[in-house]
Write an enzyme that holds these catalytic residues in place. Structure first.
Site, PDB file in Angstrom:
ATOM      1  N   LYS A 177      35.735  -2.430  30.688  1.00 26.83           N
ATOM      2  CA  LYS A 177      36.650  -2.589  29.542  1.00 26.83           C
ATOM      3  C   LYS A 177      37.962  -3.103  30.095  1.00 26.83           C
ATOM      4  O   LYS A 177      38.569  -2.466  30.961  1.00 26.83           O
ATOM      5  CB  LYS A 177      36.823  -1.207  28.906  1.00 26.83           C
ATOM      6  CG  LYS A 177      37.904  -1.015  27.892  1.00 26.83           C
ATOM      7  CD  LYS A 177      37.709   0.405  27.356  1.00 26.83           C
ATOM      8  CE  LYS A 177      38.746   1.020  26.478  1.00 26.83           C
ATOM      9  NZ  LYS A 177      39.828   0.277  25.990  1.00 26.83           N
TER      10      LYS A 177
HETATM   11  P1  FBP Z   1      43.320   0.988  21.927  1.00 21.05           P
HETATM   12  O1  FBP Z   1      42.258   0.149  21.285  1.00 21.05           O
HETATM   13  O2  FBP Z   1      44.022   1.855  20.933  1.00 21.05           O
HETATM   14  O3  FBP Z   1      44.259   0.138  22.755  1.00 21.05           O
HETATM   15  O4  FBP Z   1      42.580   1.994  22.900  1.00 21.05           O
HETATM   16  C1  FBP Z   1      42.006   1.581  24.099  1.00 21.05           C
HETATM   17  C2  FBP Z   1      42.507   2.458  25.221  1.00 21.05           C
HETATM   18  O5  FBP Z   1      41.967   2.077  26.455  1.00 21.05           O
HETATM   19  C3  FBP Z   1      42.241   3.942  24.989  1.00 21.05           C
HETATM   20  O6  FBP Z   1      40.972   4.319  25.427  1.00 21.05           O
HETATM   21  C4  FBP Z   1      43.354   4.568  25.747  1.00 21.05           C
HETATM   22  O7  FBP Z   1      43.744   5.779  25.215  1.00 21.05           O
HETATM   23  C5  FBP Z   1      44.461   3.584  25.601  1.00 21.05           C
HETATM   24  O8  FBP Z   1      43.905   2.322  25.314  1.00 21.05           O
HETATM   25  C6  FBP Z   1      45.280   3.492  26.858  1.00 21.05           C
HETATM   26  O9  FBP Z   1      46.214   2.469  26.708  1.00 21.05           O
HETATM   27  P2  FBP Z   1      47.352   2.233  27.765  1.00 21.05           P
HETATM   28  O10 FBP Z   1      46.870   2.814  29.063  1.00 21.05           O
HETATM   29  O11 FBP Z   1      47.526   0.755  27.835  1.00 21.05           O
HETATM   30  O12 FBP Z   1      48.530   2.931  27.228  1.00 21.05           O
END
Ligand code: FBP
Length: 262
Positions: A177
């Site tokens: 991801k």
């Molecule tokens: P979103 O689709 O809301 O961006 O979520 C994806 C994700 O990877 C979540 O699993 C995680 O909580 C968040 O983004 C972490 O985002 P970051 O580390 O960029 O703050």
């Protein structure tokens, strides 16, 4: 990666992972746009939508809610996570073991790797242990491959994202991801670097329906194998509507215009 290890969390070789680890990673602020989503049951209900191939949650939420949804939801056990209160170099605590995730019925594990962080070596070693234990339990492995840290200027630069995707392959993830690198071509290059490891696009902060669907459609056209999304679904007033549209775009080859009419 192992062929078909991610079968329980994909549909026709593609994934729509609903991410709900925000209560750890960002805290209550992420539930403010749609306050009822602070209740995990609301999001487990959303995860029963046909479009959703897996729900990613932390240990406490899985323990409390997954048993009631085990027949209808594929569980992606997000093993590590750190709160936004942490001010140090990017790092992520391993909060549950693969064995315990398997006991709870998880279909796959999720693990964040901050390549480029001063903690990368330790995190990669923790990932090794988790990845090999997941193989013992026939569980798929999803890497949140997020390069970041003091030395990194731009965490969505196409070269950085291609490297992030490649780390997924090199370290044994079935799905990597990654943040969206800005164009279908750039995510296509990341997918090429990842070889058999599927690259899925991370949702990011909430945008409007058309902009979001166009980005997702472009990523799929470019070579991504789906999406892992949190805020762009659960922060919407009508999250089911966007799941209907995402299902059409990701699994049914619908155009964005067609998906918006659903
Ligand atoms: P979103 O689709 O809301 O961006 O979520 C994806 C994700 O990877 C979540 O699993 C995680 O909580 C968040 O983004 C972490 O985002 P970051 O580390 O960029 O703050």
């Amino acid at each position: 990666m192992l062929p078909d290890a991610d079968a329980a969390i994909t549909r026709d070789g593609k994934a729509l992972i609903l991410a709900y680890d925000h209560g750890i990673e960002h805290g209550p602020v992420d539930f403010e746009p749609n306050p009822e989503t602070a209740d995990p049951e609301r999001v487990f209900d959303l995860a029963t939508h046909d479009a959703v191939t897996a729900l990613a949650v932390g240990k406490g939420v899985a323990e409390a809610y997954y048993p009631s949804y085990a027949d209808d939801v594929s569980l992606l056990a997000k093993l590590n996570g750190t709160s936004n209160l942490w001010m140090g170099e990017p790092d992520s605590a391993v909060n549950w073991s693969v064995e315990y995730a398997a006991e709870l019925g998880a279909d796959a594990i999720g693990f964040t790797l901050y390549g480029g962080s001063n903690n990368e070596v330790e995190m990669a070693e923790e990932f090794r242990d988790a990845q090999e234990a997941a193989r013992d339990h026939d569980m798929g492995v999803v890497m949140w491959s997020y390069p970041r840290g003091q030395g990194l200027k731009n965490d969505t630069d196409p070269g950085t994202i291609a490297y992030a995707a490649r780390l997924g392959l090199e370290l044994g993830a079935d799905i990597a991801k990654v943040k969206y690198p800005g164009s279908p071509e750039a995510i296509g290059e990341a997918a090429r670097m990842a070889g058999p490891t599927k690259v899925v696009m991370s949702g990011g902060s909430k945008t409007d329906d058309r902009a979001f669907l166009e980005t997702v459609a472009g990523a799929i056209d470019g070579g991504a194998k789906g999406l892992a999304v949190g805020r762009n679904v659960f922060q919407r007033e009508n999250p089911k509507e966007i799941l209907d549209a995402l299902e059409a775009v990701i699994f049914e080859e619908a155009s964005v215009d067609e998906a918006l009419k659903l």
